[in-house]
Design a protein around this motif. Structure first.
Motif, PDB file in Angstrom:
ATOM      1  N   SER A 133       0.878  -1.291   0.019  1.00 54.70           N
ATOM      2  CA  SER A 133      -0.054   0.055  -0.029  1.00 54.70           C
ATOM      3  C   SER A 133       0.879   1.090   0.009  1.00 54.70           C
ATOM      4  O   SER A 133       0.499   2.034  -0.894  1.00 54.70           O
ATOM      5  N   ALA A 138      -1.032   5.976  -4.249  1.00 53.12           N
ATOM      6  CA  ALA A 138      -2.452   6.408  -4.500  1.00 53.12           C
ATOM      7  C   ALA A 138      -3.054   6.034  -5.702  1.00 53.12           C
ATOM      8  O   ALA A 138      -4.151   6.020  -6.078  1.00 53.12           O
ATOM      9  N   ASP A 141      -6.173   1.169  -6.644  1.00 51.15           N
ATOM     10  CA  ASP A 141      -7.314   1.245  -6.003  1.00 51.15           C
ATOM     11  C   ASP A 141      -7.317   0.049  -5.133  1.00 51.15           C
ATOM     12  O   ASP A 141      -7.037  -1.099  -5.815  1.00 51.15           O
ATOM     13  N   ARG A 171      -0.857   4.169   3.534  1.00 53.48           N
ATOM     14  CA  ARG A 171      -1.305   5.140   2.864  1.00 53.48           C
ATOM     15  C   ARG A 171      -1.265   6.312   3.644  1.00 53.48           C
ATOM     16  O   ARG A 171      -1.515   7.380   3.116  1.00 53.48           O
ATOM     17  N   SER A 173      -3.774   6.886   5.800  1.00 49.26           N
ATOM     18  CA  SER A 173      -5.015   7.368   6.023  1.00 49.26           C
ATOM     19  C   SER A 173      -5.599   6.670   6.987  1.00 49.26           C
ATOM     20  O   SER A 173      -5.333   5.678   7.380  1.00 49.26           O
ATOM     21  N   GLU A 191     -11.758   8.834  -4.515  1.00 52.72           N
ATOM     22  CA  GLU A 191     -10.029   8.766  -4.667  1.00 52.72           C
ATOM     23  C   GLU A 191      -9.848   8.102  -3.093  1.00 52.72           C
ATOM     24  O   GLU A 191     -10.492   8.593  -2.104  1.00 52.72           O
ATOM     25  N   GLY A 192      -9.143   7.351  -2.963  1.00 52.01           N
ATOM     26  CA  GLY A 192      -8.695   6.812  -1.660  1.00 52.01           C
ATOM     27  C   GLY A 192      -9.360   5.939  -1.068  1.00 52.01           C
ATOM     28  O   GLY A 192      -9.049   5.324  -0.009  1.00 52.01           O
TER      29      GLY A 192
END
Ligand code: NAD
Length: 258
Positions: A133, A138, A141, A171, A173, A191-192
């Motif tokens: 990841s 990014a 997917d 990532r 996040s 996105e993301g």
């Protein structure tokens, strides 16, 4: 020698852990806990798990000489059993945020291993997913797909969450911000986003796939549990660890020293 008692000894995992424990030289199975009204109450634990008579009966509470408990029950029972105040390996999945907080509180006084997947392979897959990841970035997917037998209660599986968290962590996040559980109707991909999907059917022991969809390539990591024995063996490894650990909340990574 580590003396263990299995909580939820009449369940699918509980029986497998008892069977596995009886085959280990440095583990002594000293007890098995079943539900108060269960027909298995008083049954011989060896007979219950198909290993033959061992002279130890299933009880309502664990015996005092158990150095570690291994719990595979329901979230409600797992939280209730924290009152045993013993070193414990928790394999039960599907705990709510509030139930997890109660486990964390109990870990301030006793060592607790909380592992939604006890297999060694999944712990390593988790590391691979986090790395992929981070390095793929990014432009790829991420979708997490899991499959389990028709009797599994919670969805998505604890392992799917574990792997999705690893992907999000890679990532930088927060999974809560990017997770999407299944898709229906008008549901364009943001996105993301990290998609998480649960399949249920038949006798599937446990399958997890994490797919990184790029524009010109796809990378897929797959883990298949072929038998419950892999979880049982992992839980015994965790029991050896927790029996001598200081108070605190541990994961399978701590147990494996990964
Ligand atoms: P199961 O339904 O076959 O067994 C659960 C058992 O817990 C039942 O026998 C039930 O009677 C018993 N139980 C419920 N309340 C109890 C209580 N108060 N006291 C004693 N026993 C009680 O389910 P299973 O397939 O064995 O799975 C159990 C849990 O373990 C689930 O949450 C599952 O998702 C999880 N699991 C985790 C892993 C892992 O590696 N961590 C692997 C497989 C399953």
């Amino acid at each position: 020698m580590t003396r263990i008692a299995v909580v939820g000894a009449a369940g699918r995992m509980g029986r497998e852990v008892c069977r596995a424990a009886l085959e280990e030289r440095d583990i002594e199975l000293v007890g098995g806990v079943v539900e108060p009204e269960a027909p298995e109450l008083g049954a011989d634990l060896g007979e219950l798990c198909g290993a033959g008579w061992i002279g130890i009966s299933a009880t309502e509470d664990p015996p005092d000489n158990a150095e570690a408990l291994i719990e595979f029950t329901t979230p409600e029972a797992t939280v209730e059993h924290l009152s045993y105040r013993r070193p414990v390996v928790i394999g039960t999945t599907g705990l709510s945020e509030e139930q997890l907080q109660r486990v964390e509180a109990a870990a301030e006084a006793e060592p607790v291993v909380l592992a939604p997947n006890m297999s060694v392979g999944v712990s390593l897959v988790r590391e691979v997913v986090r790395d992929l990841s981070e390095k793929l970035g990014a432009g790829y997917d991420i979708e997490v797909i899991e499959a389990h037998h028709r009797n599994k209660v919670d969805a998505p599986s604890g392992t799917a969450f574990l792997l999705a968290w690893a992907a999000a962590e890679g990532r930088g996040s927060d999974l809560d911000d990017v997770a999407v559980y299944g898709r229906e109707g008008r549901a364009p991909r943001r996105e993301g986003e990290i998609g998480i999907h649960a399949l249920r059917g038949g006798a599937v022991v446990g399958e997890h796939r994490v797919v990184f969809y790029g524009v010109g390539e796809e990378v897929e990591v797959v883990h298949r549990a072929l038998s419950r024995r892999t979880f049982a063996t992992g839980s015994l490894r965790a029991a050896r660890f927790v029996a001598t650990a200081h108070q605190g909340l541990y994961s399978m990574r701590d147990v494996l020293g990964a």
